[in-house]
Motif scaffolding. Structure first.
Motif, short mmCIF file in Angstrom:
data_model
loop_
_atom_site.label_atom_id
_atom_site.label_comp_id
_atom_site.label_asym_id
_atom_site.label_seq_id
_atom_site.Cartn_x
_atom_site.Cartn_y
_atom_site.Cartn_z
N VAL A 1 0.73 -1.17 0.04
CA VAL A 1 0.23 -0.01 0.26
C VAL A 1 0.77 1.17 -0.15
O VAL A 1 2.18 1.19 0.41
CB VAL A 1 -0.91 0.28 1.23
N ALA A 2 0.45 2.30 -0.40
CA ALA A 2 1.10 3.64 -0.48
C ALA A 2 0.83 4.41 0.63
O ALA A 2 -0.61 4.56 1.07
CB ALA A 2 1.02 4.45 -1.62
N SER A 3 1.59 4.88 1.41
CA SER A 3 1.25 5.62 2.93
C SER A 3 1.56 7.05 2.51
O SER A 3 2.46 7.58 2.01
CB SER A 3 2.47 5.19 4.02
N THR A 4 0.42 7.73 2.87
CA THR A 4 0.61 9.40 2.57
C THR A 4 -0.32 10.00 3.68
O THR A 4 -1.23 9.49 4.29
CB THR A 4 0.24 9.57 1.18
N ARG A 5 0.10 11.32 3.68
CA ARG A 5 -0.72 12.31 4.29
C ARG A 5 -1.41 13.20 3.58
O ARG A 5 -1.00 13.40 2.48
CB ARG A 5 0.13 12.82 5.33
N LEU A 6 -2.72 13.93 4.04
CA LEU A 6 -3.48 14.63 3.22
C LEU A 6 -3.28 16.13 3.42
O LEU A 6 -3.89 16.77 2.91
CB LEU A 6 -4.84 14.21 3.34
N GLY A 7 -2.20 16.65 4.37
CA GLY A 7 -1.76 17.88 4.27
C GLY A 7 -2.47 18.65 5.55
O GLY A 7 -3.62 18.09 6.13
N THR B 1 -8.24 15.18 -1.11
CA THR B 1 -7.97 13.91 -1.45
C THR B 1 -6.94 14.14 -2.78
O THR B 1 -6.78 13.24 -3.65
CB THR B 1 -9.30 13.30 -2.15
N ASP B 2 -6.54 15.33 -2.91
CA ASP B 2 -5.43 15.83 -4.09
C ASP B 2 -4.52 14.45 -4.34
O ASP B 2 -4.18 14.12 -5.40
CB ASP B 2 -4.67 17.06 -3.90
N LEU C 1 -1.94 9.80 -6.97
CA LEU C 1 -1.28 8.62 -6.88
C LEU C 1 -2.04 7.66 -7.71
O LEU C 1 -1.52 6.72 -8.30
CB LEU C 1 -1.02 8.22 -5.57
N ARG C 2 -3.40 7.55 -7.56
CA ARG C 2 -4.18 6.74 -8.17
C ARG C 2 -4.42 7.01 -9.52
O ARG C 2 -4.66 6.10 -10.22
CB ARG C 2 -5.40 6.50 -7.49
N GLU C 3 -4.06 8.03 -10.16
CA GLU C 3 -4.17 8.25 -11.49
C GLU C 3 -2.88 7.64 -12.03
O GLU C 3 -2.93 7.23 -13.30
CB GLU C 3 -4.31 9.84 -11.62
N ALA D 1 -13.91 7.07 1.39
CA ALA D 1 -14.62 5.69 1.73
C ALA D 1 -15.11 5.57 0.11
O ALA D 1 -15.17 4.17 -0.05
CB ALA D 1 -15.67 5.75 2.82
N ALA D 2 -15.57 6.42 -0.38
CA ALA D 2 -15.97 6.00 -1.82
C ALA D 2 -15.08 5.71 -2.66
O ALA D 2 -15.50 4.76 -3.99
CB ALA D 2 -16.69 7.50 -2.33
N ILE D 3 -13.77 5.95 -2.56
CA ILE D 3 -12.83 5.46 -3.38
C ILE D 3 -12.48 3.83 -3.19
O ILE D 3 -12.06 3.34 -4.18
CB ILE D 3 -11.27 6.28 -3.14
N ASP D 4 -12.71 3.22 -1.84
CA ASP D 4 -12.61 1.87 -2.01
C ASP D 4 -11.25 1.43 -1.87
O ASP D 4 -11.02 0.52 -2.39
CB ASP D 4 -13.62 1.05 -2.53
#
Length: 355
Positions: free
Chosen positions: A140-146, A151-152, A157-159, A183-186
């Motif tokens: 999995v990729a670990s990241t913070r959201l700022g 969700t930027d 990343l998912r793009e 949550a909608a990104i699942d």
């Protein structure tokens, strides 16, 4: 036991050197580590090199090590005898570190270098020595959201890597709308609550409201390192919530696992926290005998250390949401081509190293 399969490996260290590594990270800080190199004769007499990485977080400790150097480690050993020697040495000769766990980090880097060298001198690799095989590693990729969370970065990343799974660090600024959007990104597999840190730069204010929002908003995500205190403890009396609760920061050895509030079903394994190969492997064996689900954790390794985490995950827990994504995922900007999960074992498997 796993450690018994490597403890008597012999190694000869003729030379020890160090290299300082530095890189900016996606979490907004400059990461510095030290990579150790042990050199000795290979199977045919040619020189071979074993490497490991000290992931101590304070830059000053790495700078001090570069000035002071290490005690003389040249000589002939087994993995077990070198480990015993390292345990008796002061590996911070320039002064005590800010946190005692940094002693474990440095010992781990040195023991990893020793294992890499010993396996190369024996002409083999870790999986073969453990009488198993390397398997592809899910990560999995670990990241913070700022500070103003959005969700930027997740979208970027998912793009770049469609289907990428995530480990995220929630903060009290996560409102209901953001939780619903994520949550909608699942794709969120682990939520690191960081409730077991104190006096560090990654401390997160404990918010019962946030915990409840996350438990309800991500009903299948692993909940890592909750703070169990007034306002939150009752949320974890639910067996369904306990069954997906994991621990990371408190775990430095088998005794810490045994002293947890309840026997966990999930555990994050960060090898550097254990200090020695013996402590790491006896803990892994214990947890797997009891059916716990383990996954690997990283600490912004810049050198050989990240590949060693991937090697361990490949041998012991390849199919779980391992927080051992390739280092490019920690770069400040999402650029270029990123490797997708799972990671295939490299062609050159000698030693204790993935390249």
């Amino acid at each position: 036991m796993s450690y018994d399969r490597i403890a008597d490996l012999s190694l000869t260290i003729d030379d020890v050197s160090m290299a300082r590594l530095e890189r900016e990270t996606s979490s907004g800080f400059t990461r510095v580590t030290t990579e150790f190199s042990f050199e000795g004769p290979g199977p045919e007499g040619e020189p071979v090199e074993g490497r490991g990485e000290d992931v101590t977080y304070e830059t000053e400790d790495h700078d001090a090590l570069a000035e002071s150097g290490l005690p003389d480690l040249t000589g002939e050993y087994t993995i077990d005898s070198l480990s015993s020697r390292l345990a008796d040495l002061d590996l911070f000769p320039a002064g005590a570190p800010d946190r005692e766990v940094f002693r474990n980090y440095r010992q781990w880097g040195l023991e990893a270098a020793a294992l890499d060298l010993a396996l190369r001198q024996a002409g083999t690799d870790l999986a073969s020595r453990l009488e198993t095989e390397y398997e592809p590693v899910r990560f999995v990729a670990s990241t913070r959201l700022g500070d103003d969370p959005s969700t930027d970065r997740v979208e970027a990343l998912r793009e770049a890597v469609p289907g990428l799974e995530l480990k995220l660090d929630p903060t009290p600024e996560w409102d209901a709308a953001l939780v619903e959007e994520l949550a909608a990104i699942d794709a969120v597999r682990i939520l690191d609550l960081k409730g077991q840190y104190s006096g560090t730069e990654v401390d997160v204010e404990v918010s019962p409201e946030l915990y409840e929002r996350l438990i309800e908003g991500f009903p299948d995500a692993v909940l890592e390192d909750p703070a169990l205190e007034a306002g939150t403890e009752e949320l974890f009396e639910d067996e369904a919530v306990r069954s997906r609760t994991s621990w990371d920061a408190p775990i430095h050895g088998l005794e810490d696992v045994q002293e947890l509030p309840w026997e966990p079903e999930w555990l994050n394994i960060k090898p550097s926290r254990f200090g020695s190969l013996e402590s790491l492997l006896e803990t892994i064996d214990y947890c797997q005998e009891r059916g716990m689900t383990l996954y690997g954790g990283g600490q912004f390794e810049l050198g050989v250390g990240r590949g060693q985490l991937q090697a361990l995950a490949s041998v012991f827990y390849p199919d779980t949401p391992n927080d051992v994504a390739p280092g490019a995922y920690n770069d400040p900007e999402v650029t270029g081509e990123l490797p997708a999960s799972p990671l295939e074992p490299p062609a050159d498997l000698e030693g204790f190293r993935w390249s």
